[in-house]
Design a protein around this motif. Structure first.
Motif, PDB file in Angstrom:
ATOM      1  N   GLY A 102      44.596  42.327  39.915  1.00 33.02           N
ATOM      2  CA  GLY A 102      44.103  41.022  40.365  1.00 33.02           C
ATOM      3  C   GLY A 102      42.597  40.934  40.323  1.00 33.02           C
ATOM      4  N   GLY A 103      42.028  40.278  41.325  1.00 31.28           N
ATOM      5  CA  GLY A 103      40.579  40.251  41.501  1.00 31.28           C
ATOM      6  C   GLY A 103      40.259  40.823  42.869  1.00 31.28           C
ATOM      7  N   GLN A 104      38.962  40.878  43.213  1.00 31.65           N
ATOM      8  CA  GLN A 104      38.588  41.519  44.476  1.00 31.65           C
ATOM      9  C   GLN A 104      39.311  40.915  45.685  1.00 31.65           C
ATOM     10  OE1 GLN A 104      34.753  42.631  47.310  1.00 31.65           O
ATOM     11  NE2 GLN A 104      34.414  41.141  45.723  1.00 31.65           N
ATOM     12  N   MET A 105      39.386  39.577  45.738  1.00 40.72           N
ATOM     13  CA  MET A 105      39.984  38.943  46.912  1.00 40.72           C
ATOM     14  C   MET A 105      41.476  39.258  47.010  1.00 40.72           C
ATOM     15  SD  MET A 105      37.076  37.415  46.150  1.00 40.72           S
ATOM     16  CE  MET A 105      37.346  36.269  44.809  1.00 40.72           C
ATOM     17  N   VAL A 106      42.161  39.212  45.866  1.00 39.62           N
ATOM     18  CA  VAL A 106      43.592  39.537  45.864  1.00 39.62           C
ATOM     19  C   VAL A 106      43.794  41.012  46.258  1.00 39.62           C
ATOM     20  CG1 VAL A 106      45.597  39.864  44.343  1.00 39.62           C
ATOM     21  CG2 VAL A 106      44.333  37.717  44.302  1.00 39.62           C
ATOM     22  N   ARG A 107      42.935  41.902  45.753  1.00 38.11           N
ATOM     23  CA  ARG A 107      43.058  43.329  46.127  1.00 38.11           C
ATOM     24  C   ARG A 107      42.875  43.526  47.624  1.00 38.11           C
ATOM     25  NH1 ARG A 107      39.937  44.004  41.244  1.00 38.11           N
ATOM     26  NH2 ARG A 107      38.015  44.221  42.434  1.00 38.11           N
TER      27      ARG A 107
ATOM     28  N   SER B 292      35.940  40.208  39.448  1.00 39.04           N
ATOM     29  CA  SER B 292      37.083  40.008  38.552  1.00 39.04           C
ATOM     30  C   SER B 292      38.013  38.906  39.040  1.00 39.04           C
ATOM     31  CB  SER B 292      37.853  41.319  38.351  1.00 39.04           C
ATOM     32  OG  SER B 292      38.222  41.865  39.599  1.00 39.04           O
ATOM     33  N   GLY B 293      37.895  38.500  40.299  1.00 37.84           N
ATOM     34  CA  GLY B 293      38.734  37.408  40.799  1.00 37.84           C
ATOM     35  C   GLY B 293      37.991  36.095  40.920  1.00 37.84           C
TER      36      GLY B 293
ATOM     37  N   GLY C  84      40.876  42.461  34.647  1.00 35.36           N
ATOM     38  CA  GLY C  84      41.275  41.988  35.968  1.00 35.36           C
ATOM     39  C   GLY C  84      41.934  40.636  35.842  1.00 35.36           C
ATOM     40  N   ASP C  85      42.577  40.187  36.963  1.00 29.41           N
ATOM     41  CA  ASP C  85      43.083  38.828  37.023  1.00 29.41           C
ATOM     42  C   ASP C  85      44.032  38.503  35.868  1.00 29.41           C
ATOM     43  OD1 ASP C  85      42.936  36.856  38.852  1.00 29.41           O
ATOM     44  OD2 ASP C  85      41.058  35.983  38.187  1.00 29.41           O
TER      45      ASP C  85
ATOM     46  N   PRO D  29      36.087  39.910  51.566  1.00 34.52           N
ATOM     47  CA  PRO D  29      36.393  38.684  50.836  1.00 34.52           C
ATOM     48  C   PRO D  29      37.895  38.544  50.589  1.00 34.52           C
ATOM     49  CG  PRO D  29      34.756  40.011  49.667  1.00 34.52           C
ATOM     50  CD  PRO D  29      35.316  40.862  50.770  1.00 34.52           C
ATOM     51  N   VAL D  30      38.411  37.356  50.856  1.00 28.85           N
ATOM     52  CA  VAL D  30      39.820  37.041  50.576  1.00 28.85           C
ATOM     53  C   VAL D  30      39.877  35.618  50.027  1.00 28.85           C
ATOM     54  CG1 VAL D  30      40.668  38.522  52.447  1.00 28.85           C
ATOM     55  CG2 VAL D  30      40.281  36.095  52.881  1.00 28.85           C
TER      56      VAL D  30
END
Lengths: 162, 289
Positions: free
Chosen positions: B97-102, A132-133, B186-187, A58-59
């Motif tokens: 961050g969050g999962q996507m940013v990581r 978390s994002g 997070g975030d 996921p991005v």
């Protein structure tokens, strides 16, 4: 506008050709090509509404330039919504009312699906780290967590496999 | 739409290095694209790093860790050997961050951004990491402790690329911890980040490193505090004194996230707590010997 280029990319299992200028994000490009299941939110990597998977990861598509996905595979929410074999997350979200306005839902499913492949029996903390994002301003997340756990259970029992 | 720029897509490291002069490296883009959209960044030509082979490789042996310049924060979190090889860095990755940013943001990019709130930097300072820089004319290595020269300023030359980072695996007598204070786990941007490394030799602390984030123009090591702990038995009083020294060395600003006073107070509290935790965790190991 700068010059457009054609890029080959697999979207939800189907080979496609997209056109995009150098400065177009994957988010804008996908929506321009009809993928309205990919939502535009904050456009700075905070909200996760635009999440897609690239080669299964996921991005945020708002932080990805379209040209950089040449030759790779992109999965959007529609890729999880196979008519014959929908992902168990979809039924679980409907059953538990984990969707209110629905704007965050595509991104949440994309993020949760990737987490479930790594952690088939996730704890609340695993889910919190994975999501978390993804910001949801309707549900307070409780019902989302319940649905993700139920989908995990369905997958562990062999349901909804591809 | 983002403002117009050229986008180079070099196929390997050598080609990337020849394209870098005058260009801006693009890795995860989690800072760069946000800055371009906000018109804070005016890069005319971006050089995409995503096609460099094996750029996300992580090598961990008994004593040594080396990560490629394309290693993402998510890669750190998913590597099961990293919890022993860099406990503080894993701690930072969990709240990054969050999962996507990581999954997009690279450790090297976070290091290069030079933000005092960059969460991977206190851990890397506490691990005394080396930064490997390459250009088309050569390769050099810079200790992260001398990498930063001012707010968002660092030793990387315009045509250089961080090709990797490396550090020594903390031994069994060493504890390495990180804590991020922020509104959420997070975030969220860090209010104060603290990473500590404590090595215990018998009843004494033989080595201590304390790295502080978001309380000065750059992330930095509180060396006054470190010196107070070195070669001493760590009593509650000494730990508190050193934590006060760390507070005295910090130079935070007031902003929307916290006041400078609150940040100073938090440096005192977090440094005291982490050094104490690290020291006590090693006491148990000493007793087992």
């Amino acid at each position: 506008m700068s010059l457009e280029k054609a890029i080959s990319v697999e979207i939800n299992g189907i080979d496609r050709e997209l056109t995009a200028p150098a400065n177009e994000t994957l988010l804008d490009c996908l929506r321009r090509h009809g993928h309205f299941e990919v939502k535009s939110g904050c456009e700075k990597g905070d909200c996760g509404a635009c999440a897609v998977q690239i080669d299964g990861e996921p991005v945020d598509s708002c932080l990805t330039l379209a040209w950089t996905v040449e030759g790779r595979s992109v999965t959007t929410l529609e890729g999880l919504n196979d008519a014959e074999n929908p992902h168990p997350l979809i039924a679980a979200f409907l059953e538990h009312g984990s969707v209110q306005c629905g704007y965050c839902t595509p991104g949440i499913m994309i993020a949760a699906e990737a987490m479930l492949r790594e952690k088939p029996d996730p704890t609340n903390e695993d889910i919190a780290i994975a999501l978390s994002g993804n910001l949801c301003r309707c549900t307070g997340y409780t019902k989302i967590f319940t649905a993700v756990k139920q989908a995990a259970g369905v997958l562990r029992q062999g349901g909804g496999d591809d | 739409m983002l403002r117009e720029f050229e986008l180079d897509l070099p196929g390997d490291l050598q080609e990337t290095l020849t394209r870098l002069p005058g260009g801006t490296p693009l890795a995860g883009g989690t800072n760069l694209l946000v800055d371009l959209r906000a018109r804070r960044e005016e890069a005319k030509r971006l050089v995409w790093l995503g096609n460099i082979e094996a750029f996300r490789d992580i090598k961990i042996d008994k004593a040594h860790v080396a990560i490629g310049g394309g290693t993402t924060v998510g890669d750190i979190l998913r590597n099961s050997a990293m919890i022993d090889a860099a406990p503080s860095l894993v701690g930072a990755a969990r709240v990054f961050g969050g999962q996507m940013v990581r999954n997009q943001a690279t450790v090297a990019g976070n290091v290069c951004s030079g933000s005092p709130a960059a969460d991977t930097v206190p851990p890397l300072l506490s691990l005394d990491a080396e930064i490997c820089l390459a250009s088309s004319t050569g390769v050099r290595s810079v200790p992260i402790d001398s990498f930063y020269s001012g707010f968002k300023k660092n030793q990387r030359k315009q045509d250089e690329l961080i090709t990797g980072l490396s550090w020594s695996v903390p031994g069994p007598s060493t504890a390495n911890l990180f804590y991020k204070l922020a509104r959420r786990k997070g975030d969220a941007i860090t209010v104060v980040g603290v990473a500590v490394t404590v090595t215990r030799d018998g009843d004494r602390c033989s080595d201590a490193r304390i790295a502080l984030g978001a309380v000065a123009p750059t992330v930095f090591r509180a060396k006054d505090a470190e010196a107070m702990l070195t070669d001493q038995p760590l009593t509650e009083e000494l730990i508190d004194e050193a934590a006060r020294a760390a507070m005295a060395q910090s130079n935070p600003i007031d902003d929307i996230r916290a006041s400078a006073d609150y940040r100073r107070h938090t440096v005192h509290m977090l440094t005291r707590r982490l050094i104490g935790q690290a020291w006590r965790s090693l006491a148990g190991k000493e007793a087992d010997k």
